[in-house]
Design a protein around this motif. Structure first.
Motif, PDB file in Angstrom:
ATOM      1  N   GLN A  34      34.849  32.517  35.953  1.00 15.69           N
ATOM      2  CA  GLN A  34      35.185  31.115  35.743  1.00 15.69           C
ATOM      3  C   GLN A  34      35.289  30.725  34.264  1.00 15.69           C
ATOM      4  O   GLN A  34      36.251  30.047  33.876  1.00 15.69           O
ATOM      5  CB  GLN A  34      34.186  30.218  36.473  1.00 15.69           C
ATOM      6  N   PRO A  35      34.340  31.106  33.383  1.00 20.96           N
ATOM      7  CA  PRO A  35      34.504  30.738  31.963  1.00 20.96           C
ATOM      8  C   PRO A  35      35.762  31.349  31.341  1.00 20.96           C
ATOM      9  O   PRO A  35      36.426  30.706  30.524  1.00 20.96           O
ATOM     10  CB  PRO A  35      33.234  31.286  31.299  1.00 20.96           C
ATOM     11  N   ALA A  36      36.105  32.568  31.750  1.00 18.41           N
ATOM     12  CA  ALA A  36      37.282  33.227  31.188  1.00 18.41           C
ATOM     13  C   ALA A  36      38.569  32.555  31.651  1.00 18.41           C
ATOM     14  O   ALA A  36      39.496  32.346  30.853  1.00 18.41           O
ATOM     15  CB  ALA A  36      37.282  34.705  31.578  1.00 18.41           C
ATOM     16  N   VAL A  37      38.640  32.194  32.934  1.00 14.60           N
ATOM     17  CA  VAL A  37      39.875  31.621  33.452  1.00 14.60           C
ATOM     18  C   VAL A  37      40.105  30.213  32.907  1.00 14.60           C
ATOM     19  O   VAL A  37      41.247  29.753  32.818  1.00 14.60           O
ATOM     20  CB  VAL A  37      39.875  31.628  34.999  1.00 14.60           C
ATOM     21  N   VAL A 146      43.045  32.247  42.182  1.00 12.96           N
ATOM     22  CA  VAL A 146      42.029  33.207  42.609  1.00 12.96           C
ATOM     23  C   VAL A 146      40.692  32.498  42.795  1.00 12.96           C
ATOM     24  O   VAL A 146      39.956  32.753  43.757  1.00 12.96           O
ATOM     25  CB  VAL A 146      41.897  34.333  41.563  1.00 12.96           C
ATOM     26  N   GLU A 147      40.375  31.586  41.912  1.00 10.94           N
ATOM     27  CA  GLU A 147      39.118  30.846  41.997  1.00 10.94           C
ATOM     28  C   GLU A 147      39.033  30.047  43.286  1.00 10.94           C
ATOM     29  O   GLU A 147      38.001  30.040  43.965  1.00 10.94           O
ATOM     30  CB  GLU A 147      38.990  29.929  40.787  1.00 10.94           C
ATOM     31  N   GLU A 148      40.123  29.360  43.654  1.00 14.76           N
ATOM     32  CA  GLU A 148      40.131  28.576  44.886  1.00 14.76           C
ATOM     33  C   GLU A 148      39.943  29.458  46.109  1.00 14.76           C
ATOM     34  O   GLU A 148      39.308  29.048  47.092  1.00 14.76           O
ATOM     35  CB  GLU A 148      41.454  27.810  44.996  1.00 14.76           C
ATOM     36  N   LEU A 149      40.479  30.663  46.061  1.00 14.32           N
ATOM     37  CA  LEU A 149      40.340  31.572  47.193  1.00 14.32           C
ATOM     38  C   LEU A 149      38.878  31.839  47.512  1.00 14.32           C
ATOM     39  O   LEU A 149      38.467  31.820  48.681  1.00 14.32           O
ATOM     40  CB  LEU A 149      41.055  32.885  46.883  1.00 14.32           C
TER      41      LEU A 149
END
Length: 355
Positions: A34-37, A146-149
């Motif tokens: 999450q911090p990277a995205v 990808v995060e939402e997935l």
């Protein structure tokens, strides 16, 4: 710290031990990802790029379409040149409050030379992601991030490995499945370049028991604030008969934007449409078109591959999956060049080029 502990285990043994539960793997992944995205989204939220797409199958095989993409402070815009799904040029624009689509003439439909539709912001953004997928490739997959997935769709990591690549550094390979009432359903795989802001290198997603969609991305040496800019994307369909290339997208130029470009205003298009002698076409419902565009990869090719479904038993199904797993991902970086040739003489890119 959990992320450091699990990362140390991965690096030491090269794989996730069976004792590590899926919930722990999900927590570790999101904690690191999450911090990277957020950085990746911030960079791509103030960017312009020129992209070409070539179709390799279907009725538009061999057709090359071009698009110019802008994004700044929550606003997005794409100008297309001969987009085959629409059979004419168009501008798709989403501001913070609204959205719109302006059409230009094409020889096939001269009666629609000038026309502008008002469309909801979310609908336009969805269509922009279909028309220009490369602009979202580092963190976007299919119809969601990808995060939402992993946060919204009950996706669960079933296996995770971390390997060293001489060009990319640490590469994280994640296998996942949907968890439905305690039963694992279809899923897929992601490969990330951990040391390059966790950008996506490849995705594999199950469409049904016999078909998978496959996407692979390469990145050049160019970066903006440490975030690599995607260079190309290949989209394929895997079935029992093998891996069929659907389309290839290439980035030809890009620039970071420091100030808002003068491109997020549909008024000029509405004025031109009003002054045009041609009849406006008001029969298109874009809320109905959006799902069709979304299916550009998974529908046209999926239907083409559907004829292979009959007669495929479990043995052939396993063969199909083996084909995908045996085709090696090629995450090797390719050196890219920034081509600063203008998309159109009357359109201006951002004030500085990202390197």
């Amino acid at each position: 710290m959990i992320s450091g502990t699990i990362a140390a285990i991965f690096l030491a043994v090269g794989t996730a031990p069976d004792a590590v539960e899926s919930g722990v793997l999900n927590a570790w992944f999101l904690d690191a990802y999450q911090p990277a995205v957020r950085r990746v989204e911030l960079v791509h939220g103030n960017l312009t790029m020129q992209v070409s797409t070539q179709r390799h199958c279907g009725p538009n095989q061999g057709v090359v379409s071009r698009a110019r993409y802008w994004s700044f402070d929550g606003c997005c815009r794409v100008d297309t040149r001969h987009e085959p799904y629409l059979d004419r040029d168009c501008t798709l624009m989403a501001t913070r409050q609204a959205g719109g689509i302006a059409f230009s003439g094409a020889p096939a439909w001269p009666q629609r030379a000038r026309h502008t539709d008002s469309v909801s912001r979310q609908c336009v953004i969805q269509q922009i992601r279909v028309v220009c997928p490369l602009a979202f490739a580092p963190w976007y997959c299919s119809q969601q991030t990808v995060e939402e997935l992993f946060l919204q769709e009950n996706a669960t990591i079933t296996r995770c490995t971390v390997d060293d690549d001489p060009n990319l550094g640490r590469v994280c390979d994640i296998s996942w499945k949907y968890l439905d009432r305690g039963v694992f359903r279809r899923g897929g795989r992601f490969r990330f370049a951990m040391d390059r802001s966790w950008v996506l290198l490849s995705t594999v997603m199950d469409l049904d028991d016999l078909h998978r969609s496959v996407a692979r991305y390469t990145y050049g040496d160019e970066e903006i604030e440490g975030v690599p800019v995607v260079l190309s994307g290949e989209y394929s369909l895997a079935s029992a008969s093998g891996l069929e290339l659907v389309k290839v997208c290439r980035r030809h130029a890009f620039s970071a934007l420091d100030s808002p470009p003068d491109v997020f205003d549909l008024s000029q298009h509405r004025i031109v449409a009003a002054m045009s002698d041609t009849v406006a076409d008001s029969g298109i419902r874009w809320d109905a078109v959006a799902p069709g565009l979304f299916g550009a990869l998974a529908v046209g090719v999926f239907l083409r591959g559907w004829r292979h479904r009959s007669g495929r038993d479990a043995a052939r199904r396993q063969e199909a999956f083996s084909i995908v797993d045996q085709v090696p991902d090629d995450p090797t970086s390719q050196r890219g060049t920034v081509d600063n040739a203008p998309f159109d003489a009357d359109q201006r890119a951002g004030p500085r080029t990202g390197h």
